[in-house]
Design an enzyme around this catalytic site. Structure first.
Site, PDB file in Angstrom:
ATOM      1  N   ARG A  56      -3.486 -10.383   4.771  1.00 49.00           N
ATOM      2  CA  ARG A  56      -4.106 -10.400   3.389  1.00 49.00           C
ATOM      3  C   ARG A  56      -3.034  -9.909   2.641  1.00 49.00           C
ATOM      4  NH1 ARG A  56      -6.593  -6.724   0.218  1.00 49.00           N
ATOM      5  NH2 ARG A  56      -8.210  -7.717  -1.091  1.00 49.00           N
ATOM      6  N   LYS A  99       0.828  -1.320   0.073  1.00 45.55           N
ATOM      7  CA  LYS A  99       0.040  -0.014   0.093  1.00 45.55           C
ATOM      8  C   LYS A  99       1.056   1.469   0.083  1.00 45.55           C
ATOM      9  CE  LYS A  99      -4.387  -1.702   1.828  1.00 45.55           C
ATOM     10  NZ  LYS A  99      -5.396  -1.695   2.808  1.00 45.55           N
TER      11      LYS A  99
END
Length: 277
Positions: A255, A221
């Site tokens: 995840r 991210k």
């Protein structure tokens, strides 16, 4: 802690890894990479070989500013691929990344094991009742606004206290409906600045008081690659570094885009814990 996935109990005493399978053309890292049956099945097989316990399938990009996708298109992207994967991997535990109860319903009836809702029911008032009816594990994430507006919503009185209050309300609502398997996801990158994301990671252990599995989605991210002055494609090492922190602070599920490296991270942290005396 355990999860009841299609009648089998998954033990989370040792953290598990959830591999990401994006079925969208515009996801921030691998959008459009998996667009035909062969590439999808090859990627699913690879993730399971590398040690993934779950595969999280998404057909609606929730990256900041992503375009809204009509329900029919989300279903068209998702459901045939769900059936394809289960045909080739009948025991696969598939998580469906959707905030729409209708998609969740169809996916569960087609064999999905988990629903992963970025809005914790805020974007579809029928979601909680759907989960209660089918009694599948439910991942509820923290999000303010929508994927289209969330970056304007990163304003809090007290970030950690606001999130704890949010989850307290959501967990209470879910348990009143007799939803049994709840997983909480603090929502890194969703309506949070880079600084807020790191503050959240610093205080992640405070969410253990809910005594529920904690899912962490940090993989590649912008909170990683912006600090490193790179891109999402260059953020694997940074992802692994922050996964290590998350595991030390109580994460139950990672995840991730890169399963092998995440599984190795879990193994090393478990070895560290086993030799702590």
């Amino acid at each position: 802690m355990t999860l009841n996935c299609k009648g089998d109990l998954v033990d989370l005493t040792i953290p598990k890894v959830m591999g990401i399978l994006n079925l969208t053309p515009d996801s921030f890292y691998d959008g459009g990479k998996y667009k035909d049956a062969k590439s999808i099945l090859n990627q699913v097989e690879l993730m399971f070989k590398e040690g993934a316990s779950f595969i999280d399938m998404g057909a609606y990009s929730s990256r900041p500013g992503a375009e809204h996708v009509p329900e029919a298109i989300e279903a068209q992207r998702m459901l045939p691929m769900l059936e394809l994967i289960l045909k080739h991997f009948p025991k696969a535990l598939l998580s469906i990344d959707t905030f729409r109860s209708s998609i969740a319903k169809e996916a569960i009836e087609a064999g999905a094991a988990i629903i992963n809702d970025i809005s914790a029911g805020n974007l579809d008032s029928e979601m909680f009742r759907t989960i209660a009816k089918y009694q599948v594990p439910y991942i509820m994430m923290h999000l303010k606004g929508t994927p289209q507006s969330m970056q304007k919503e990163a304003v809090y009185n007290d970030l950690i206290q606001d999130l704890r209050y949010y989850f307290s309300e959501k967990i209470n609502e879910a348990t009143q409906l007799k939803i049994n398997d709840i997983i909480i996801d603090p929502g890194f990158g969703f309506a949070k600045t880079t600084e807020q994301n790191y503050s959240l990671l610093n205080h992640l252990d405070l969410f253990q008081t809910f005594r529920l599995p904690l899912l962490i989605g940090l993989s590649r991210k912008s909170m990683i690659y912006k600090v490193l002055n790179g891109t999402s494609k260059e953020a694997l090492n940074g992802s692994t570094a922050l996964h290590t922190v998350a595991l030390l602070k109580g994460a139950s599920i990672l995840r991730v885009h890169d399963v092998k490296e995440a599984v190795e991270c879990v193994k090393l942290i478990e070895e560290l814990k086993a030799n702590s005396l």
